[in-house]
Design a protein around this motif. Structure first.
Motif, PDB file in Angstrom:
ATOM      1  N   SER A 180       3.352 123.819  42.338  1.00  0.00           N
ATOM      2  CA  SER A 180       2.298 124.833  42.225  1.00  0.00           C
ATOM      3  C   SER A 180       0.928 124.171  42.106  1.00  0.00           C
ATOM      4  N   GLN A 181      -0.077 124.946  42.429  1.00  0.00           N
ATOM      5  CA  GLN A 181      -1.445 124.456  42.310  1.00  0.00           C
ATOM      6  C   GLN A 181      -1.746 124.089  40.858  1.00  0.00           C
ATOM      7  N   GLU A 182      -1.262 124.888  39.918  1.00  0.00           N
ATOM      8  CA  GLU A 182      -1.510 124.639  38.504  1.00  0.00           C
ATOM      9  C   GLU A 182      -0.883 123.311  38.057  1.00  0.00           C
ATOM     10  N   GLU A 183       0.354 123.057  38.515  1.00  0.00           N
ATOM     11  CA  GLU A 183       1.008 121.793  38.164  1.00  0.00           C
ATOM     12  C   GLU A 183       0.206 120.603  38.681  1.00  0.00           C
ATOM     13  N   TYR A 184      -0.237 120.718  39.925  1.00  0.00           N
ATOM     14  CA  TYR A 184      -0.981 119.613  40.528  1.00  0.00           C
ATOM     15  C   TYR A 184      -2.319 119.410  39.812  1.00  0.00           C
ATOM     16  N   GLN A 185      -3.011 120.500  39.524  1.00  0.00           N
ATOM     17  CA  GLN A 185      -4.303 120.408  38.839  1.00  0.00           C
ATOM     18  C   GLN A 185      -4.144 119.789  37.454  1.00  0.00           C
ATOM     19  N   GLN A 186      -3.102 120.178  36.733  1.00  0.00           N
ATOM     20  CA  GLN A 186      -2.876 119.611  35.400  1.00  0.00           C
ATOM     21  C   GLN A 186      -2.662 118.113  35.484  1.00  0.00           C
ATOM     22  N   GLN A 187      -1.830 117.691  36.425  1.00  0.00           N
ATOM     23  CA  GLN A 187      -1.538 116.268  36.582  1.00  0.00           C
ATOM     24  C   GLN A 187      -2.793 115.494  36.968  1.00  0.00           C
ATOM     25  N   GLU A 188      -3.535 116.001  37.938  1.00  0.00           N
ATOM     26  CA  GLU A 188      -4.735 115.307  38.405  1.00  0.00           C
ATOM     27  C   GLU A 188      -5.835 115.318  37.354  1.00  0.00           C
ATOM     28  N   GLY A 189      -6.003 116.450  36.675  1.00  0.00           N
ATOM     29  CA  GLY A 189      -7.009 116.522  35.615  1.00  0.00           C
ATOM     30  C   GLY A 189      -6.720 115.519  34.509  1.00  0.00           C
ATOM     31  N   LYS A 190      -5.458 115.441  34.120  1.00  0.00           N
ATOM     32  CA  LYS A 190      -5.043 114.484  33.085  1.00  0.00           C
ATOM     33  C   LYS A 190      -5.306 113.053  33.558  1.00  0.00           C
ATOM     34  N   HIS A 191      -4.975 112.780  34.807  1.00  0.00           N
ATOM     35  CA  HIS A 191      -5.159 111.435  35.364  1.00  0.00           C
ATOM     36  C   HIS A 191      -6.648 111.044  35.372  1.00  0.00           C
ATOM     37  N   VAL A 192      -7.513 111.950  35.807  1.00  0.00           N
ATOM     38  CA  VAL A 192      -8.954 111.665  35.861  1.00  0.00           C
ATOM     39  C   VAL A 192      -9.498 111.413  34.464  1.00  0.00           C
ATOM     40  N   LEU A 193      -9.102 112.253  33.501  1.00  0.00           N
ATOM     41  CA  LEU A 193      -9.571 112.057  32.124  1.00  0.00           C
ATOM     42  C   LEU A 193      -9.127 110.712  31.574  1.00  0.00           C
ATOM     43  N   GLU A 194      -7.872 110.342  31.828  1.00  0.00           N
ATOM     44  CA  GLU A 194      -7.354 109.071  31.319  1.00  0.00           C
ATOM     45  C   GLU A 194      -8.054 107.883  31.960  1.00  0.00           C
ATOM     46  N   LYS A 195      -8.144 107.894  33.282  1.00  0.00           N
ATOM     47  CA  LYS A 195      -8.650 106.732  34.023  1.00  0.00           C
ATOM     48  C   LYS A 195     -10.163 106.553  33.906  1.00  0.00           C
ATOM     49  N   LEU A 196     -10.898 107.644  34.044  1.00  0.00           N
ATOM     50  CA  LEU A 196     -12.352 107.530  34.140  1.00  0.00           C
ATOM     51  C   LEU A 196     -13.115 107.858  32.863  1.00  0.00           C
ATOM     52  N   TYR A 197     -12.510 108.628  31.962  1.00  0.00           N
ATOM     53  CA  TYR A 197     -13.255 109.108  30.795  1.00  0.00           C
ATOM     54  C   TYR A 197     -12.571 108.788  29.471  1.00  0.00           C
ATOM     55  N   ASP A 198     -11.611 107.882  29.492  1.00  0.00           N
ATOM     56  CA  ASP A 198     -10.932 107.440  28.270  1.00  0.00           C
ATOM     57  C   ASP A 198     -10.408 108.628  27.463  1.00  0.00           C
ATOM     58  N   ASN A 199      -9.840 109.597  28.158  1.00  0.00           N
ATOM     59  CA  ASN A 199      -9.270 110.810  27.554  1.00  0.00           C
ATOM     60  C   ASN A 199     -10.288 111.655  26.789  1.00  0.00           C
ATOM     61  N   SER A 200     -11.549 111.571  27.138  1.00  0.00           N
ATOM     62  CA  SER A 200     -12.581 112.318  26.429  1.00  0.00           C
ATOM     63  C   SER A 200     -13.160 113.429  27.313  1.00  0.00           C
ATOM     64  N   VAL A 201     -12.864 114.658  26.944  1.00  0.00           N
ATOM     65  CA  VAL A 201     -13.430 115.799  27.653  1.00  0.00           C
ATOM     66  C   VAL A 201     -14.952 115.799  27.476  1.00  0.00           C
ATOM     67  N   LYS A 202     -15.401 115.397  26.278  1.00  0.00           N
ATOM     68  CA  LYS A 202     -16.844 115.337  25.990  1.00  0.00           C
ATOM     69  C   LYS A 202     -17.544 114.394  26.979  1.00  0.00           C
ATOM     70  N   ASN A 203     -16.965 113.208  27.203  1.00  0.00           N
ATOM     71  CA  ASN A 203     -17.571 112.257  28.144  1.00  0.00           C
ATOM     72  C   ASN A 203     -17.600 112.821  29.559  1.00  0.00           C
ATOM     73  N   PHE A 204     -16.546 113.536  29.944  1.00  0.00           N
ATOM     74  CA  PHE A 204     -16.484 114.144  31.268  1.00  0.00           C
ATOM     75  C   PHE A 204     -17.600 115.181  31.441  1.00  0.00           C
TER      76      PHE A 204
END
Length: 128
Positions: free
Chosen positions: A75-99
């Motif tokens: 599903s689109q939701e599954e893919y978005q969750q996975q990709e969103g989590k990946h971007v936060l981990e890789k680029l923003y050190d798991n920080s929504v605030k930094n994003f």
């Protein structure tokens, strides 16, 4: 979502977007029609992309008469969750605030976005 979903190349993601925005089962020509609104691709290219997506377990293929019907298995939701989590981990050190700070400093987030985010955060606080 138990298994890890792999990141798709843009061309394959475009096919998935067509499937997510279409109906449950679509023919190659229906997918092609949707995709051609953005970028013209040959029917053979779309078939190749669909075949790759089937091998990756993103798409199922079913024969119906002379036509083949394609359905999204992810599903689109599954893919978005996975990709969103990946971007936060890789680029923003798991920080929504930094994003969000990056979007704001890049002038890609306006007052209406801030208001919407604030409203969303208040809603989350109510739920917790």
């Amino acid at each position: 979502m138990g298994k890890k979903i792999q990141k798709l190349p843009d061309s394959e993601l475009d096919v998935m977007i067509a499937l997510w925005n279409g109906h449950q089962e679509m023919t190659r020509s229906e997918i092609e029609e949707f995709m051609n609104k953005k970028k013209k691709l040959a029917a053979t290219t779309i078939l190749t992309l669909l075949s790759r997506l089937e091998k990756k377990d993103f798409v199922s293929i079913k024969k119906s008469g002379k036509a083949y019907l394609y359905s999204a298995l992810v599903s689109q939701e599954e893919y978005q969750q996975q990709e969103g989590k990946h971007v936060l981990e890789k680029l923003y050190d798991n920080s929504v605030k930094n994003f969000v700070a990056t979007l704001y400093q890049g002038k890609q987030i306006g007052q209406s976005d801030i208001d919407e985010l604030e409203s969303f955060l208040q809603e989350l606080n109510k739920d917790n």
